[in-house]
Design a protein around this motif. Structure first.
Motif, PDB file in Angstrom:
ATOM      1  N   ALA A 121       0.675  -1.126   0.165  1.00 32.20           N
ATOM      2  CA  ALA A 121       0.070  -0.243  -0.070  1.00 32.20           C
ATOM      3  C   ALA A 121       0.666   1.202  -0.449  1.00 32.20           C
ATOM      4  CB  ALA A 121      -0.990  -0.239   1.013  1.00 32.20           C
ATOM      5  N   GLY A 122       2.214   1.943   0.702  1.00 38.27           N
ATOM      6  CA  GLY A 122       2.911   2.753   1.238  1.00 38.27           C
ATOM      7  C   GLY A 122       4.128   2.659  -0.371  1.00 38.27           C
ATOM      8  N   THR A 123       3.969   1.616  -1.133  1.00 40.95           N
ATOM      9  CA  THR A 123       4.767   1.445  -2.554  1.00 40.95           C
ATOM     10  C   THR A 123       4.011   1.283  -4.226  1.00 40.95           C
ATOM     11  OG1 THR A 123       5.142  -0.696  -1.916  1.00 40.95           O
ATOM     12  CG2 THR A 123       6.708   0.786  -0.788  1.00 40.95           C
ATOM     13  N   ALA A 124       4.052   0.374  -4.746  1.00 36.93           N
ATOM     14  CA  ALA A 124       3.038   0.148  -5.561  1.00 36.93           C
ATOM     15  C   ALA A 124       1.696   0.680  -5.392  1.00 36.93           C
ATOM     16  CB  ALA A 124       2.933  -1.426  -5.662  1.00 36.93           C
ATOM     17  N   GLY A 125       0.638   1.063  -4.485  1.00 39.68           N
ATOM     18  CA  GLY A 125      -0.658   1.354  -4.277  1.00 39.68           C
ATOM     19  C   GLY A 125      -1.105   3.246  -4.155  1.00 39.68           C
ATOM     20  N   SER A 126       0.710   3.542  -3.409  1.00 32.54           N
ATOM     21  CA  SER A 126       0.533   4.682  -3.496  1.00 32.54           C
ATOM     22  C   SER A 126       0.834   4.938  -4.682  1.00 32.54           C
ATOM     23  CB  SER A 126       1.012   4.887  -2.649  1.00 32.54           C
ATOM     24  OG  SER A 126       0.772   5.215  -0.985  1.00 32.54           O
ATOM     25  N   ALA A 127       1.688   4.465  -5.664  1.00 34.22           N
ATOM     26  CA  ALA A 127       2.190   5.135  -7.103  1.00 34.22           C
ATOM     27  C   ALA A 127       1.291   4.636  -7.826  1.00 34.22           C
ATOM     28  CB  ALA A 127       3.335   4.427  -7.644  1.00 34.22           C
ATOM     29  N   ALA A 128       0.704   3.499  -7.598  1.00 31.15           N
ATOM     30  CA  ALA A 128      -0.681   3.401  -8.386  1.00 31.15           C
ATOM     31  C   ALA A 128      -1.846   4.755  -7.907  1.00 31.15           C
ATOM     32  CB  ALA A 128      -1.555   2.101  -8.235  1.00 31.15           C
ATOM     33  N   ALA A 129      -1.498   5.685  -6.978  1.00 23.13           N
ATOM     34  CA  ALA A 129      -2.603   6.363  -6.565  1.00 23.13           C
ATOM     35  C   ALA A 129      -2.703   8.158  -7.316  1.00 23.13           C
ATOM     36  CB  ALA A 129      -2.893   6.389  -5.464  1.00 23.13           C
ATOM     37  N   CYS A 130      -1.144   7.763  -7.219  1.00 22.86           N
ATOM     38  CA  CYS A 130      -0.228   9.243  -7.727  1.00 22.86           C
ATOM     39  C   CYS A 130      -0.318   8.958  -9.084  1.00 22.86           C
ATOM     40  CB  CYS A 130       0.769   9.318  -7.165  1.00 22.86           C
ATOM     41  SG  CYS A 130       1.026   9.561  -6.382  1.00 22.86           S
ATOM     42  N   GLY A 131      -1.059   7.762 -10.385  1.00 25.02           N
ATOM     43  CA  GLY A 131      -0.769   7.606 -11.253  1.00 25.02           C
ATOM     44  C   GLY A 131       0.557   7.324 -11.880  1.00 25.02           C
ATOM     45  N   LEU A 132       1.286   6.730 -11.219  1.00 23.77           N
ATOM     46  CA  LEU A 132       2.607   7.205 -11.518  1.00 23.77           C
ATOM     47  C   LEU A 132       3.369   5.091 -11.522  1.00 23.77           C
ATOM     48  CD1 LEU A 132       4.164  10.074  -9.723  1.00 23.77           C
ATOM     49  CD2 LEU A 132       3.835   9.837 -12.116  1.00 23.77           C
ATOM     50  N   ALA A 133       2.170   4.532 -11.365  1.00 19.12           N
ATOM     51  CA  ALA A 133       2.660   2.727 -11.031  1.00 19.12           C
ATOM     52  C   ALA A 133       3.408   2.172 -12.379  1.00 19.12           C
ATOM     53  CB  ALA A 133       2.077   2.287 -11.139  1.00 19.12           C
ATOM     54  N   ASP A 134       4.211   3.320 -13.737  1.00 20.07           N
ATOM     55  CA  ASP A 134       4.447   2.278 -14.590  1.00 20.07           C
ATOM     56  C   ASP A 134       6.104   3.469 -14.302  1.00 20.07           C
ATOM     57  OD1 ASP A 134       2.614   1.389 -16.010  1.00 20.07           O
ATOM     58  OD2 ASP A 134       2.164   3.070 -17.420  1.00 20.07           O
ATOM     59  N   HIS A 135       6.063   4.077 -13.087  1.00 21.47           N
ATOM     60  CA  HIS A 135       7.521   4.281 -12.703  1.00 21.47           C
ATOM     61  C   HIS A 135       8.122   4.233 -11.675  1.00 21.47           C
ATOM     62  CE1 HIS A 135       6.505   6.844 -16.549  1.00 21.47           C
ATOM     63  NE2 HIS A 135       6.175   7.221 -15.924  1.00 21.47           N
ATOM     64  N   ILE A 136       7.380   3.763 -10.981  1.00 17.49           N
ATOM     65  CA  ILE A 136       7.695   4.130  -9.113  1.00 17.49           C
ATOM     66  C   ILE A 136       7.019   3.870  -8.426  1.00 17.49           C
ATOM     67  CG2 ILE A 136       8.482   6.407  -8.793  1.00 17.49           C
ATOM     68  CD1 ILE A 136       6.623   7.135  -7.882  1.00 17.49           C
ATOM     69  N   GLY A 137       7.457   2.050  -7.045  1.00 17.50           N
ATOM     70  CA  GLY A 137       6.393   1.809  -6.752  1.00 17.50           C
ATOM     71  C   GLY A 137       6.619   0.515  -6.920  1.00 17.50           C
ATOM     72  N   SER A 138       7.508   0.183  -7.481  1.00 12.77           N
ATOM     73  CA  SER A 138       8.402  -1.748  -6.370  1.00 12.77           C
ATOM     74  C   SER A 138       9.849  -1.262  -7.841  1.00 12.77           C
ATOM     75  CB  SER A 138       7.168  -2.154  -8.642  1.00 12.77           C
ATOM     76  OG  SER A 138       7.168  -1.699  -9.798  1.00 12.77           O
ATOM     77  N   ILE A 139      10.493  -2.966  -7.137  1.00 12.76           N
ATOM     78  CA  ILE A 139      11.744  -2.308  -7.379  1.00 12.76           C
ATOM     79  C   ILE A 139      11.700  -4.004  -8.578  1.00 12.76           C
ATOM     80  CG2 ILE A 139      13.837  -3.912  -6.835  1.00 12.76           C
ATOM     81  CD1 ILE A 139      13.372  -2.749  -4.095  1.00 12.76           C
ATOM     82  N   THR A 140      11.426  -3.153 -10.150  1.00 13.10           N
ATOM     83  CA  THR A 140      11.283  -3.788 -11.416  1.00 13.10           C
ATOM     84  C   THR A 140      12.350  -3.425 -12.443  1.00 13.10           C
ATOM     85  OG1 THR A 140       9.620  -3.022 -11.901  1.00 13.10           O
ATOM     86  CG2 THR A 140       9.288  -5.567 -11.337  1.00 13.10           C
ATOM     87  N   PRO A 141      12.876  -3.548 -13.493  1.00 10.73           N
ATOM     88  CA  PRO A 141      13.591  -3.479 -14.179  1.00 10.73           C
ATOM     89  C   PRO A 141      12.856  -1.970 -15.457  1.00 10.73           C
ATOM     90  CG  PRO A 141      13.875  -5.862 -14.301  1.00 10.73           C
ATOM     91  CD  PRO A 141      12.956  -5.522 -13.370  1.00 10.73           C
ATOM     92  N   GLY A 142      13.466  -0.881 -15.180  1.00 10.17           N
ATOM     93  CA  GLY A 142      12.305  -0.175 -15.991  1.00 10.17           C
ATOM     94  C   GLY A 142      11.896   0.459 -14.963  1.00 10.17           C
ATOM     95  N   ARG A 143      11.945   0.536 -13.483  1.00 11.59           N
ATOM     96  CA  ARG A 143      11.128   1.192 -12.963  1.00 11.59           C
ATOM     97  C   ARG A 143      12.642   2.579 -12.232  1.00 11.59           C
ATOM     98  NH1 ARG A 143       7.572  -0.531 -15.203  1.00 11.59           N
ATOM     99  NH2 ARG A 143       5.442  -1.008 -13.347  1.00 11.59           N
ATOM    100  N   VAL A 144      11.641   3.807 -11.609  1.00  8.79           N
ATOM    101  CA  VAL A 144      12.713   5.015 -11.547  1.00  8.79           C
ATOM    102  C   VAL A 144      13.593   3.754 -10.257  1.00  8.79           C
ATOM    103  CG1 VAL A 144      13.302   6.634 -10.574  1.00  8.79           C
ATOM    104  CG2 VAL A 144      12.160   6.652 -12.596  1.00  8.79           C
ATOM    105  N   ALA A 145      14.796   3.755 -10.247  1.00 11.50           N
ATOM    106  CA  ALA A 145      15.373   3.777  -8.986  1.00 11.50           C
ATOM    107  C   ALA A 145      15.709   4.215  -7.580  1.00 11.50           C
ATOM    108  CB  ALA A 145      16.624   3.226  -9.103  1.00 11.50           C
TER     109      ALA A 145
END
Length: 429
Positions: A342-366
């Motif tokens: 909720a505090g990472t990917a969930g909140s990134a989705a709330a911000c409309g930024l799930a494609d950029h932040i919120g998870s440690i997967t290749p291509g995401r912002v560090a």
């Protein structure tokens, strides 16, 4: 000049997706992004910098999806001292932002600020003048004429009727807003407001959402009473803020789950008022907050059963203790892993930024946080400054206890540009 690739080795990885804990992982960072995640123990390339995490926990940077950066009391001068000038607020805001970043909050969505101070602070962060979380700002909150508009003077843009609402929405684009915030109901923190009835009519709300989405902006809706929550969901707002009576309407929770729209339950604001530790809240609001706190817990339980995406929204004070919301969400029924998601990917989705932040997967912002210990065993570690060992924002080492000792040479290594695109004009996701 491009910074050297950075390999974070020997990590206990919580990747933000909820898939479980991985041991002995190496995460590669390059040009501000996650370049790879490897558990094979492959050798580190000669041209890469290495930080051995020694089994510490590596997780995405925290994202607070509902916060008011400028909502604090100015210090008071003692008698005989010089008065504290209003301009001092800028320094206090900067200090609060630094504190949040120090505690692993790498992005914050500000859902209402007094005046233009927050917009100025956002620009200062983007220019590198001050350190702080990446800031998303709504400009002024769009509201019908209401007691809250007077109570929160300088935070609201009051408007009545569809045409005024359209103009008020466009004004926020002009101010440089990243998203639009609306008030479908009154606020529990204003004694003269009733949070049960609708505060905006359907034509007014429809106009705001239509205008925002047409221009590529997301809409966050303040929803306390069920009538306002129902209207917001029916009219396709992107996030529901508070939503504390949703336990009474399972069909609305089902619709949020079906559409993958995010609920930001903000438990901490109800705790703050109900506990009334500074004895400044009106007695009627304290009693109301106690009832709302109980209802918010019931809503979280019902939302979990329905599969509604949840996000972290501290909506309280002080700056830097934002992860207290995750602790409270876990006590309300989330597992520690669900709270971290909720505090990472969930909140990134709330911000409309799930494609950029919120998870440690290749291509995401560090945007990364290294915790000395296991937050899955004790979420309160996220509130301990000494346990926040390293914070990276877009691949740059910006804070952490480790930077004060063995990692001093790593500070601010990396590119200074934020690879997350500006939100204005982005398609609504």
């Amino acid at each position: 000049m491009t910074a050297r690739p950075l390999h974070l080795t020997s990590a206990r990885l919580i990747d933000g997706t909820g898939t479980g804990l991985l041991e002995g992982v190496t995460v590669m960072v390059e040009d501000g992004h996650i370049a790879g995640v490897d558990a094979s123990g492959a050798p580190i390339p000669a041209d890469a910098a290495q930080v051995d995490l020694g089994g510490r926990t590596l997780m995405p940077g925290l994202v607070d999806a509902h916060f008011h950066v400028t909502a604090f009391d100015m210090p008071r001068a003692f008698k005989g001292q010089d008065a504290i000038a209003p301009e001092v607020r800028h320094h206090l805001i900067a200090a609060g932002l630094r504190r949040m970043l120090r505690m692993g909050i790498t992005t914050v969505r500000d859902v209402g600020a007094f005046g233009d101070d927050l917009l100025h602070a956002r620009q200062a962060v983007r220019l590198g003048a001050i350190l702080g979380p990446r800031i998303l700002a709504c400009g002024r909150i769009v509201s019908a004429t209401s007691p809250g508009g007077r109570h929160f003077d300088g935070m609201y843009r009051e408007a009545d009727g569809p045409d005024e609402m359209r103009k008020a929405t466009r004004e926020q684009f002009r101010r440089g807003a990243d998203f639009i915030k609306i008030m479908t109901t009154g606020a529990r923190s204003c004694e003269l407001e009733n949070s049960s009835p609708l505060q905006m009519t359907r034509p007014e709300l429809t106009t705001v959402v239509e205008e925002a989405h047409r221009m590529g902006y997301r809409v966050a809706a303040h929803c306390e009473g069920l009538d306002g929550t129902r209207l917001a969901i029916e009219e396709d707002v992107d996030t529901i803020e508070h939503g504390l009576e949703l336990d009474r309407a399972p069909e609305l929770l089902d619709e949020l789950a079906r559409s993958m729209r995010v609920l930001v339950p903000t438990l901490s604001c109800f705790f703050h008022v109900a506990e009334n530790r500074d004895e400044r809240w009106a007695p009627a609001l304290v009693e109301l907050a106690k009832r709302q706190r109980d209802e918010a817990h019931r809503t979280i339980e019902a939302a979990l059963r329905a599969g509604v995406p949840l996000a972290m929204g501290f909506d309280s004070q002080p700056h830097g203790q934002n992860a207290l919301e995750l602790v409270r969400m876990s006590r309300a029924g989330l597992t520690p892993m669900q709270a971290i998601v909720a505090g990472t990917a969930g909140s990134a989705a709330a911000c409309g930024l799930a494609d950029h932040i919120g998870s440690i997967t290749p291509g995401r912002v560090a945007d990364l946080v290294v915790v000395d210990g296991d937050p899955l065993e004790d979420l309160a570690l996220l509130l301990d400054e000494e346990r926040i060992w390293l914070v990276l924002q877009a691949g740059r080492a910006v804070a952490g206890a480790g930077l004060d000792s063995e990692l001093a040479g790593l500070r601010l290594a990396g590119s200074g540009a934020d690879p997350v695109p500006a939100l204005a004009g982005r398609p609504v996701s």
